[in-house]
Design a protein around this motif. Structure first.
Motif, PDB file in Angstrom:
ATOM      1  N   ILE A  79      -4.569   2.230  -4.661  1.00 17.73           N
ATOM      2  CA  ILE A  79      -5.751   1.456  -4.294  1.00 17.73           C
ATOM      3  C   ILE A  79      -5.432  -0.020  -4.526  1.00 17.73           C
ATOM      4  O   ILE A  79      -4.612  -0.345  -5.389  1.00 17.73           O
ATOM      5  N   VAL A  80      -6.037  -0.900  -3.732  1.00 13.60           N
ATOM      6  CA  VAL A  80      -5.744  -2.336  -3.824  1.00 13.60           C
ATOM      7  C   VAL A  80      -7.050  -3.109  -3.922  1.00 13.60           C
ATOM      8  O   VAL A  80      -8.025  -2.805  -3.232  1.00 13.60           O
ATOM      9  N   MET A  81      -7.072  -4.078  -4.803  1.00 10.99           N
ATOM     10  CA  MET A  81      -8.196  -5.006  -4.949  1.00 10.99           C
ATOM     11  C   MET A  81      -7.697  -6.403  -4.606  1.00 10.99           C
ATOM     12  O   MET A  81      -6.618  -6.799  -5.048  1.00 10.99           O
ATOM     13  N   ARG A  89      -7.666  -8.012   7.478  1.00 15.40           N
ATOM     14  CA  ARG A  89      -6.345  -7.741   8.047  1.00 15.40           C
ATOM     15  C   ARG A  89      -5.518  -6.857   7.124  1.00 15.40           C
ATOM     16  O   ARG A  89      -4.806  -5.961   7.569  1.00 15.40           O
ATOM     17  N   PHE A  90      -5.630  -7.098   5.833  1.00 13.03           N
ATOM     18  CA  PHE A  90      -4.906  -6.274   4.869  1.00 13.03           C
ATOM     19  C   PHE A  90      -5.382  -4.824   4.966  1.00 13.03           C
ATOM     20  O   PHE A  90      -4.576  -3.890   5.016  1.00 13.03           O
ATOM     21  N   ALA A  91      -6.698  -4.635   5.004  1.00 14.26           N
ATOM     22  CA  ALA A  91      -7.263  -3.285   5.071  1.00 14.26           C
ATOM     23  C   ALA A  91      -6.830  -2.558   6.348  1.00 14.26           C
ATOM     24  O   ALA A  91      -6.578  -1.350   6.337  1.00 14.26           O
ATOM     25  N   GLU A  92      -6.747  -3.313   7.448  1.00 14.11           N
ATOM     26  CA  GLU A  92      -6.383  -2.694   8.729  1.00 14.11           C
ATOM     27  C   GLU A  92      -5.006  -2.044   8.674  1.00 14.11           C
ATOM     28  O   GLU A  92      -4.766  -1.024   9.320  1.00 14.11           O
ATOM     29  N   TYR A  93      -4.104  -2.627   7.890  1.00  9.04           N
ATOM     30  CA  TYR A  93      -2.725  -2.127   7.843  1.00  9.04           C
ATOM     31  C   TYR A  93      -2.406  -1.397   6.530  1.00  9.04           C
ATOM     32  O   TYR A  93      -1.267  -0.994   6.318  1.00  9.04           O
ATOM     33  N   SER A  94      -3.408  -1.216   5.685  1.00  7.05           N
ATOM     34  CA  SER A  94      -3.195  -0.545   4.400  1.00  7.05           C
ATOM     35  C   SER A  94      -3.277   0.967   4.543  1.00  7.05           C
ATOM     36  O   SER A  94      -4.087   1.491   5.313  1.00  7.05           O
ATOM     37  N   VAL A 139      -4.005   2.725   1.820  1.00  8.36           N
ATOM     38  CA  VAL A 139      -4.875   3.111   0.707  1.00  8.36           C
ATOM     39  C   VAL A 139      -6.154   2.266   0.745  1.00  8.36           C
ATOM     40  O   VAL A 139      -6.213   1.239   1.434  1.00  8.36           O
ATOM     41  N   PRO A 140      -7.199   2.675   0.013  1.00 12.29           N
ATOM     42  CA  PRO A 140      -8.447   1.911   0.029  1.00 12.29           C
ATOM     43  C   PRO A 140      -8.257   0.482  -0.474  1.00 12.29           C
ATOM     44  O   PRO A 140      -7.483   0.230  -1.403  1.00 12.29           O
ATOM     45  N   VAL A 141      -8.991  -0.425   0.144  1.00 13.42           N
ATOM     46  CA  VAL A 141      -8.963  -1.842  -0.232  1.00 13.42           C
ATOM     47  C   VAL A 141     -10.358  -2.270  -0.663  1.00 13.42           C
ATOM     48  O   VAL A 141     -11.343  -1.959   0.009  1.00 13.42           O
ATOM     49  N   ILE A 142     -10.424  -2.973  -1.785  1.00 15.14           N
ATOM     50  CA  ILE A 142     -11.693  -3.482  -2.323  1.00 15.14           C
ATOM     51  C   ILE A 142     -11.702  -4.995  -2.235  1.00 15.14           C
ATOM     52  O   ILE A 142     -10.749  -5.661  -2.662  1.00 15.14           O
ATOM     53  N   ASN A 143     -12.764  -5.535  -1.688  1.00 11.73           N
ATOM     54  CA  ASN A 143     -12.969  -6.976  -1.668  1.00 11.73           C
ATOM     55  C   ASN A 143     -13.567  -7.397  -3.008  1.00 11.73           C
ATOM     56  O   ASN A 143     -14.723  -7.128  -3.304  1.00 11.73           O
ATOM     57  N   ALA A 144     -12.769  -8.065  -3.824  1.00 10.56           N
ATOM     58  CA  ALA A 144     -13.236  -8.540  -5.130  1.00 10.56           C
ATOM     59  C   ALA A 144     -13.746  -9.966  -5.060  1.00 10.56           C
ATOM     60  O   ALA A 144     -14.049 -10.562  -6.087  1.00 10.56           O
ATOM     61  N   LEU A 145     -13.851 -10.518  -3.893  1.00 14.80           N
ATOM     62  CA  LEU A 145     -14.473 -11.813  -3.570  1.00 14.80           C
ATOM     63  C   LEU A 145     -13.685 -12.478  -2.452  1.00 14.80           C
ATOM     64  O   LEU A 145     -12.455 -12.504  -2.474  1.00 14.80           O
ATOM     65  N   THR A 146     -14.438 -12.949  -1.454  1.00 17.10           N
ATOM     66  CA  THR A 146     -13.903 -13.867  -0.450  1.00 17.10           C
ATOM     67  C   THR A 146     -14.889 -15.017  -0.315  1.00 17.10           C
ATOM     68  O   THR A 146     -15.951 -15.014  -0.940  1.00 17.10           O
ATOM     69  N   SER A 151       0.817  -1.217   0.000  1.00 17.46           N
ATOM     70  CA  SER A 151       0.000   0.000   0.000  1.00 17.46           C
ATOM     71  C   SER A 151       0.853   1.272   0.000  1.00 17.46           C
ATOM     72  O   SER A 151       0.359   2.352  -0.334  1.00 17.46           O
ATOM     73  N   SER A 152       2.118   1.160   0.354  1.00 16.24           N
ATOM     74  CA  SER A 152       2.986   2.343   0.324  1.00 16.24           C
ATOM     75  C   SER A 152       3.381   2.724  -1.097  1.00 16.24           C
ATOM     76  O   SER A 152       3.872   3.833  -1.346  1.00 16.24           O
TER      77      SER A 152
END
Length: 306
Positions: free
Chosen positions: A100-102, A113-118, A120-127, A95-96
């Motif tokens: 933005i991350v998908m 967990r990824f979003a907590e430490y990112s 930049v914005p994080v998008i869930n593209a499916l879990t 994220s540095s």
């Protein structure tokens, strides 16, 4: 202002979701009219795929390109995530360098967990638990063809999977009635139902779900990672095929959707994708437009924060 992510539908308000649907239709018109609209020149999206997907990769990558930005495809072979690096460490580093991350992965805790430490914005593209981007495309498609989905009746027929879970959340967010027909043992997990009793009904058969429906939705019987269960599931789901006979039980203008890929002759009849009320190809294309509207929303929200 707190950094905004999109991990489930409930990360946004209903008003924000509707803004995104409206904006998706505007962006679709621009793209169909060959209008160049590049507000994010130089912006880079990271696309982390631990589960492969045709529609998800093409829609996000094309969307960023149309916005004037770019996207980097990262499979589990391309990152240290697949080699045991803690998610928290990967999130800090990746994220540095990106805007933005998908992420498309298995356990929902991974995107959390990824979003907590990112940074930049994080998008869930499916879990395994949620598929909120598909719901944006589905709602956009319904709105385009039939207007507001509020107060309508939606039938989910098939596995109580991640798509079903996101439809449960969508029923709450957009105010429609959801009827779910799943074989015994394949219903949605109780934790996804307990909160939404006011808008969700479990029914006994596919026919019960289809009666008076305004939209019928289904998905494959065996999702990615469940291939070894295919034969068992074929028997369990035999009475849960969406076909022309089932559509006849719904309202005459009832739409049919499927997130694809579809297995003709299994969860749908051979010709169901060509049914007069099927809007599956519009639904698939709308992944592009709905996700562009989402990316624009998140990047602009992050700019406000900065």
């Amino acid at each position: 202002m707190t950094l905004r992510h999109f991990l489930t539908l409930r990360d946004l308000s209903t008003a924000e979701l509707n803004r995104i649907i409206d904006r998706a239709q505007e962006l679709k018109r621009k793209q169909h009219n060959n209008e160049t609209f590049q507000p994010f020149v130089g912006k880079v999206m990271g696309m982390i795929f631990e589960k492969s997907s045709t529609r998800t990769r093409v829609s996000f990558e094309a969307g960023m390109s149309q916005f004037g930005g770019s996207a980097i495809f990262l499979s589990s072979r391309d990152t240290q995530l697949g080699r045991g690096e803690p998610i928290e460490d990967s999130a800090r580093v990746i994220s540095s360098m990106l805007d933005i991350v998908m992420i498309r992965t298995f356990g929902h805790d991974i995107v959390e967990r990824f979003a907590e430490y990112s940074k930049v914005p994080v998008i869930n593209a499916l879990t395994d638990d949620h598929h909120p981007c598909q719901l944006l495309a589905d709602i956009q498609t319904f709105v385009e063809h039939r207007g507001s989905i509020e107060g309508k009746t939606v039938a989910w027929i098939g596995d109580g999977n991640n798509m079903c879970n996101s439809y449960i959340e969508a029923a709450h967010m957009w105010g429609f009635k959801l009827k779910i027909a799943s074989p015994k043992g394949y219903e949605p997990k109780p934790e996804f139902l307990s909160e939404f009793g006011h808008c969700v009904d479990l029914v006994d058969s596919a026919e019960d779900a289809a009666v008076n429906a305004d939209l019928i939705v289904t998905d494959v019987w065996a999702s990615m990672g469940q291939e070894e269960e295919q034969k068992i599931r074929e028997k369990a789901f035999a009475d849960y095929q969406v076909n022309e006979k089932l559509m006849d039980l719904a309202h005459p203008d009832c739409l049919f959707m499927h997130c694809l890929p579809a297995h003709r002759g299994e969860e749908i009849s051979e010709n169901m994708l060509d049914h007069k009320n099927a809007v599956v190809w519009d639904e698939a294309e709308n992944r592009l437009h709905a996700q562009k509207a989402l990316v624009e929303f998140l990047l602009n929200e992050n700019l406000k924060k900065a």
